[in-house]
Design a protein around this motif. Structure first.
Motif: not given
Length: 258
Positions: A62-74, A77-82, A167-174
């Motif tokens: 997904h990173v290679m294909h630029r499927n990421i919404l980086w402002p949502l990613f961090w 991911a932080a909320g998901g870890v907690l 991009r939602a799928i790419g962000t969530v998967n990553t």
């Protein structure tokens, strides 16, 4: 060898669906493990160990294909870890089946919402980053409790809110790679502290190995597949998958299917 081959096929199919639609690897793999009589906590731990490997390959695609919404990613991911660490702690001490009916009800509503959106004009919007942290917290908790639930909860909510499905799928998967690693570490900590007996994870080595190898083969194609499917068809497929999985698990809870 038969067990390995069976879970090799399960892992490949589950990862193909997960990589393309942003959900279902954990749900599919966990459901099959439970069907084989594996205890819920052990099944969830096994799936998350496998997802570390398959999630890494999928994230790279997904990173290679630029499927990421980086402002949502961090924040996601932080909320998901907690949430994932909290869910693992709860699951190793409480029967996760008690809250499963509520999870399934939520997924049915979200699936219906996504299907309704697939019939409306597609106007991509982005969820405010401040809301993605709480969403990740809920998704991570449900994922740890049910052995799968990150994708159905987080992807469906983002798509339902109007985010571009690709991009939602790419962000969530990553983001899932970080969440899965944290959940696996939480299960290990519970095992080492004596809070959880572990359920003989080593007895399920062939199943875990099959899930990993099958998933690794399918994962590299995730980004390319997601990038090529039109947004409306992708949204509709996400909705159908959510409703189908939730309905099937509901029938299982009712004792109508094995």
């Amino acid at each position: 060898m038969e067990t390995f081959l069976l879970f090799f096929v399960v892992g490949a199919l589950a990862q193909a669906v997960d990589g393309a639609l942003g959900m279902a690897y954990g749900v599919i793999a966990n459901t099959v493990l439970l069907a084989f009589g594996v205890p819920p906590a052990t099944a969830s731990a096994s799936v998350h160990v496998a997802k570390i490997f398959t999630g890494g390959a999928s994230a790279a695609s997904h990173v290679m294909h630029r499927n990421i919404l980086w402002p949502l990613f961090w924040p996601l991911a932080a909320g998901g870890v907690l949430g994932g660490v909290l869910g693992a702690y709860v699951l190793t001490g409480v029967d996760g089946d008690r809250i499963k009916p509520f999870i399934l009800g939520y997924l049915l509503l979200i699936g219906a919402w996504v299907l309704w959106r697939a019939t409306r004009p597609m106007r991509p919007r982005e969820m405010p980053p401040r809301l993605s942290g709480p969403l990740g917290l809920v998704g991570g908790f449900l994922d740890a409790i049910g052995g799968g639930g990150w994708g159905p909860t987080v992807t469906s909510t983002l798509v339902g809110a109007g985010a571009d499905p690709r991009r939602a799928i790419g962000t969530v998967n990553t983001a899932e790679l970080l969440v899965t690693s944290a959940i696996s570490a939480a299960f290990l900590a519970a095992l080492m502290s004596g809070r959880w007996a572990g359920g003989a994870l080593e007895d399920h080595g062939a199943a875990i190995g099959g899930l990993i190898v099958g998933g690794l083969i399918a994962a590299p194609f995730a980004g390319a597949v997601t990038k090529r499917i039109p947004a409306r068809q992708l949204t509709f497929a996400v909705g159908v998958l959510i409703v189908s999985l939730a309905a099937y698990q509901g029938l299982q809870l009712a004792g109508m299917v094995p």
